[in-house]
Design an enzyme around this catalytic site. Sequence first.
Site, short mmCIF file in Angstrom:
data_model
loop_
_atom_site.label_atom_id
_atom_site.label_comp_id
_atom_site.label_asym_id
_atom_site.label_seq_id
_atom_site.Cartn_x
_atom_site.Cartn_y
_atom_site.Cartn_z
N ASP A 1 0.85 -1.36 -0.04
CA ASP A 1 -0.03 0.06 0.05
C ASP A 1 0.95 1.31 0.01
O ASP A 1 1.84 1.18 0.00
CB ASP A 1 -1.00 0.04 1.23
CG ASP A 1 -2.37 0.34 0.92
OD1 ASP A 1 -2.52 1.17 0.20
OD2 ASP A 1 -3.09 0.06 1.60
N TRP B 1 -3.12 3.29 -5.96
CA TRP B 1 -4.30 3.91 -5.94
C TRP B 1 -4.32 4.73 -7.17
O TRP B 1 -5.19 5.55 -7.64
CB TRP B 1 -4.78 4.87 -5.09
CG TRP B 1 -4.66 4.21 -3.69
CD1 TRP B 1 -4.87 3.17 -3.05
CD2 TRP B 1 -3.69 5.02 -2.61
NE1 TRP B 1 -4.53 3.05 -1.86
CE2 TRP B 1 -3.79 4.22 -1.44
CE3 TRP B 1 -3.20 6.19 -2.54
CZ2 TRP B 1 -3.13 4.44 -0.16
CZ3 TRP B 1 -2.64 6.76 -1.29
CH2 TRP B 1 -2.61 5.77 -0.02
N GLY B 2 -3.48 4.38 -8.40
CA GLY B 2 -3.34 4.91 -9.69
C GLY B 2 -2.86 6.29 -9.60
O GLY B 2 -2.61 7.04 -10.65
N ASP C 1 -10.45 3.39 -3.62
CA ASP C 1 -10.79 2.06 -3.24
C ASP C 1 -12.52 1.93 -3.76
O ASP C 1 -13.10 2.66 -3.71
CB ASP C 1 -11.11 2.23 -1.49
CG ASP C 1 -9.58 1.86 -0.88
OD1 ASP C 1 -8.62 2.02 -1.70
OD2 ASP C 1 -9.62 1.73 0.33
C1 GAL Z 1 -6.30 1.26 1.38
C2 GAL Z 1 -6.19 0.21 0.18
C3 GAL Z 1 -7.37 -0.79 0.46
C4 GAL Z 1 -6.85 -1.46 1.86
C5 GAL Z 1 -6.75 -0.36 2.87
C6 GAL Z 1 -6.22 -1.04 4.22
O1 GAL Z 1 -5.19 2.07 1.02
O2 GAL Z 1 -6.52 0.79 -0.97
O3 GAL Z 1 -7.55 -1.69 -0.70
O4 GAL Z 1 -5.75 -2.43 1.70
O5 GAL Z 1 -6.01 0.42 2.43
O6 GAL Z 1 -5.90 -0.18 5.37
#
Ligand code: GAL
Length: 380
Positions: A128, A163-164, A185
């Site tokens: 992430d 996230w692109g 998301d």
């Molecule tokens: C976001 C991610 C999600 C999930 C989440 C967990 O940044 O896009 O898919 O992994 O964090 O905290």
Amino acid sequence: MMPLAKTPPMGWNSWNTFGWNISEGLIKETAQAFEDRGLKAAGYEYLVLDDCWSLRQRNADGKLVADPEKFPNGMKALSDCLHGRELKFGLYSCAGVLTCAEYPGSFEHEFADAQTFAEWGVDFLKYDYCNRPLNHDGKILYRRMAMALRNCGRDILFSACNWGHHEVEKWIRSSGAHMWRSTGDIVDNWESVKSIAKSQIGKECHGAPYCHNDMDMLVVGMRDNGTFVGGGGCTDEQYRTHFSLWCMMNSPLMIGCDVRNMSDEAQAILTNAELIALNQDPEGRQPYVTRHWDWDDAGAHTFVKPLHDGSYAIGLFNLDDMSTKASVQFWDMGLPVASGYGFKLRDLWAREEVGVVKEGMNMQIDAYSCKVYRAELVKV
Ligand code: GAL
């Protein structure tokens, strides 16, 4: 290292439905459901624990520690259990100092953490982008973890999740990642599915074998039971269209619902072998759009995807809330009217042969619905 992810990865991820509420028991029951509900037979193999699996602090040696309340037997025992069932084990970390839920991230621990993951028998790492020191370019952080994973002594699929941002599609393949999130998301409602699908137009061609355009976890079957991504839920028709879009666009197929308790309809959608075959086509070619002009207005959208055996997938999608006309003219696919050929069509949701069609098709499609065909060129 073996080449990984020739075709889009398939599996399940804990985040959409469970958030922080994860445990060894949940993963074992999910693995059982993979067998009982036909998911393993359909090709789903990775079970991925997302954020919140560790303690809030590293140990005295600087190593990540699995939360002993959630995972009393540790991660190696869990991965052994999954491997014993011929399934694969995925974990989550973050390019930042902390993960998005503020557990330790792998920033400046990349090589040591890759070693820990290898020792634990991890097969997949989602990585992430939260809490990244802003003086570090995201690119270098993905390159770092890719290098660490590619040299840790174990085949670990690398799932990048920024996230692109920063036109990731242009540089991520050469970092060594196997899939890359191209959007923010997903939320379990139609607006979110529709906007993700629309945002892929123009980007989809960056996805190819060994590095895939990840449109985020599937919400199929969630019915608004998500810890963080509940958004009202979708109808089964909308889930069918969502799954069809992800299949046509070669996104990884990571299930996000509680497969232990999914409906028969959700199971039927997720295990439709003929749709999955489009997603897993060995050539991994992306679709093109034959009618693009009305993408932002009401109306249908037609995608055509060449398959390895000379046939084509044709998907007609109505993403809007009113029934609409949809069409595909075969000359837009490259077939001259005078060629002497037509297409023998099979409807992949109705699971029936349509017959041989010349020139093209016009039809009415219900709101939020779609038609997906496999089309084989034949003499007429
Ligand atoms: C976001 C991610 C999600 C999930 C989440 C967990 O940044 O896009 O898919 O992994 O964090 O905290």
